[in-house]
Scaffold this active site. Structure first.
Site, PDB file in Angstrom:
ATOM      1  N   ARG A 134       0.832  -1.207   0.000  1.00 27.47           N
ATOM      2  CA  ARG A 134       0.000   0.000   0.000  1.00 27.47           C
ATOM      3  C   ARG A 134       0.871   1.264   0.000  1.00 27.47           C
ATOM      4  O   ARG A 134       0.549   2.254   0.649  1.00 27.47           O
ATOM      5  CB  ARG A 134      -0.971   0.000   1.190  1.00 27.47           C
ATOM      6  CG  ARG A 134      -1.896  -1.198   1.236  1.00 27.47           C
ATOM      7  CD  ARG A 134      -2.804  -1.295   0.016  1.00 27.47           C
ATOM      8  NE  ARG A 134      -3.554  -2.526   0.012  1.00 27.47           N
ATOM      9  CZ  ARG A 134      -3.192  -3.627  -0.656  1.00 27.47           C
ATOM     10  NH1 ARG A 134      -2.081  -3.631  -1.390  1.00 27.47           N
ATOM     11  NH2 ARG A 134      -3.926  -4.711  -0.618  1.00 27.47           N
ATOM     12  N   SER A 164     -11.186  -0.554   3.093  1.00 27.70           N
ATOM     13  CA  SER A 164     -10.383  -1.198   4.132  1.00 27.70           C
ATOM     14  C   SER A 164      -9.696  -0.128   4.979  1.00 27.70           C
ATOM     15  O   SER A 164      -8.949   0.699   4.465  1.00 27.70           O
ATOM     16  CB  SER A 164      -9.346  -2.112   3.484  1.00 27.70           C
ATOM     17  OG  SER A 164      -8.581  -2.769   4.451  1.00 27.70           O
ATOM     18  N   GLU A 223      -4.684   2.242   6.915  1.00 25.24           N
ATOM     19  CA  GLU A 223      -4.497   2.280   5.463  1.00 25.24           C
ATOM     20  C   GLU A 223      -5.174   3.519   4.885  1.00 25.24           C
ATOM     21  O   GLU A 223      -4.655   4.159   3.979  1.00 25.24           O
ATOM     22  CB  GLU A 223      -5.081   1.023   4.823  1.00 25.24           C
ATOM     23  CG  GLU A 223      -5.003   0.992   3.311  1.00 25.24           C
ATOM     24  CD  GLU A 223      -5.526  -0.316   2.734  1.00 25.24           C
ATOM     25  OE1 GLU A 223      -6.165  -0.264   1.669  1.00 25.24           O
ATOM     26  OE2 GLU A 223      -5.297  -1.382   3.337  1.00 25.24           O
TER      27      GLU A 223
END
EC number: 1.3.1.98
Length: 301
Positions: free
Chosen positions: A173, A223, A293
């Site tokens: 990420r 998420s 995230e």
């Protein structure tokens, strides 16, 4: 001449909106007003905006299509740029080139129509191509790093550069763009020839999994947490007894504890408070510190 008057003169023709709340555009349905919300139609307009912001020392921020972010209730200072209109996608042999504002899911469908394989993992990831490159978006064992050939960026100095996948130093990420101050303009993806039916079956399978496991019927930021080494964030949250845990109008999804959903006119502060509380409670229960995230941007109200 005021900054606003100068802006309207120098940036004439560009769609600039004043004091328009971001909650109408974000996936979370929260977010205060930026000073200037801008919808550029092409790279030329984006470059003009960058030059003006540099000359006038006005902050600027590109949000893609505002999927994996939370904008605080006080909004964002300076220019906020939504790239929805920079959405051209072209196919050349086994390569797809997509502008930053192209919808990621629609881009995977274009790959399917041309029987190109490699993009299936992204068939249910909401967001833009630019945001996907920025975050190295991924799911079900695949990620952007696996298929990106190169991308064009607008640097913080207003120059256009072409970067290779290696230049982007992809991680989980993460891409080097996050520290560079550059903005993704377009990306080229190297795919492989496949069988239309096989590709469609895989995309249908992954879409079904998402519908089963994720609370797609509610506004959310996707998420919330990165995957901790050796663990799954949703499982840790569930084991801490936090499914259904709620602060204000935002709660931990009963369907998938890795998601936080806006169930009752929640605010960005509700999201932020819930995230911090979940991090604290999971740490107490399992000893694991969750890392966000989702990006949280802007000013508190």
């Amino acid at each position: 001449m005021s900054v606003r008057e100068k802006m309207l003169e120098i940036l004439e023709g560009i769609d600039i909106r004043f004091k328009e709340p971001l909650h109408s555009y974000s996936y979370t349905k929260v977010g205060g007003e930026p000073d200037y919300l801008v919808f550029p139609r092409n790279r030329c307009e984006l470059a003009r905006l960058k030059r003006f912001s540099n000359q006038e020392h006005i902050p600027w921020m590109v949000l893609g299509n505002a999927s994996n972010i939370i904008v605080r209730d006080g909004g964002i200072r300076g220019f906020v740029i939504l790239c929805d209109k920079l959405n051209n996608v072209s196919v050349d042999g086994y390569t797809i080139e997509a502008e930053a504002g192209a919808n990621l899911i629609e881009t995977t469908r274009i790959a399917l129509r041309h029987s190109l394989t490699g993009f299936e993992f992204a068939c249910g990831i909401p967001g833009s191509v630019g945001g996907a490159v920025f975050m190295n978006a991924g799911a079900y064992g695949g990620e952007i790093a696996h298929i990106l050939q190169s991308c064009k960026v607008l640097t913080k100095d207003g120059e256009i550069e072409t970067l290779s996948a290696k230049d982007l130093a992809f991680g989980y990420r993460h891409s080097a763009i996050q520290e560079s101050g550059s903005v993704v303009l377009s990306a080229k993806f190297a795919l492989a020839p496949g069988t239309h039916q096989v590709i469609k079956q895989e995309m249908d399978r992954l879409t079904h999994l998402r519908e089963l496991k994720q609370p797609l019927e509610y506004p959310s930021c996707g998420s919330v947490f990165k995957r901790p080494v050796g663990h799954f964030a949703g499982q840790l949250i569930s084991e801490a007894g936090l499914k259904g845990y709620r602060i204000g109008g935002v709660e931990v999804s009963e369907k998938h504890a890795g998601f936080m959903i806006n169930v009752a006119d929640g605010t960005a502060k509700d999201y932020e408070d819930l995230i911090e509380s979940v991090i604290e409670k999971v740490k107490e229960h399992s000893g694991v510190t969750l890392e966000r995230e989702v990006r949280i941007l802007g000013e508190s109200k």
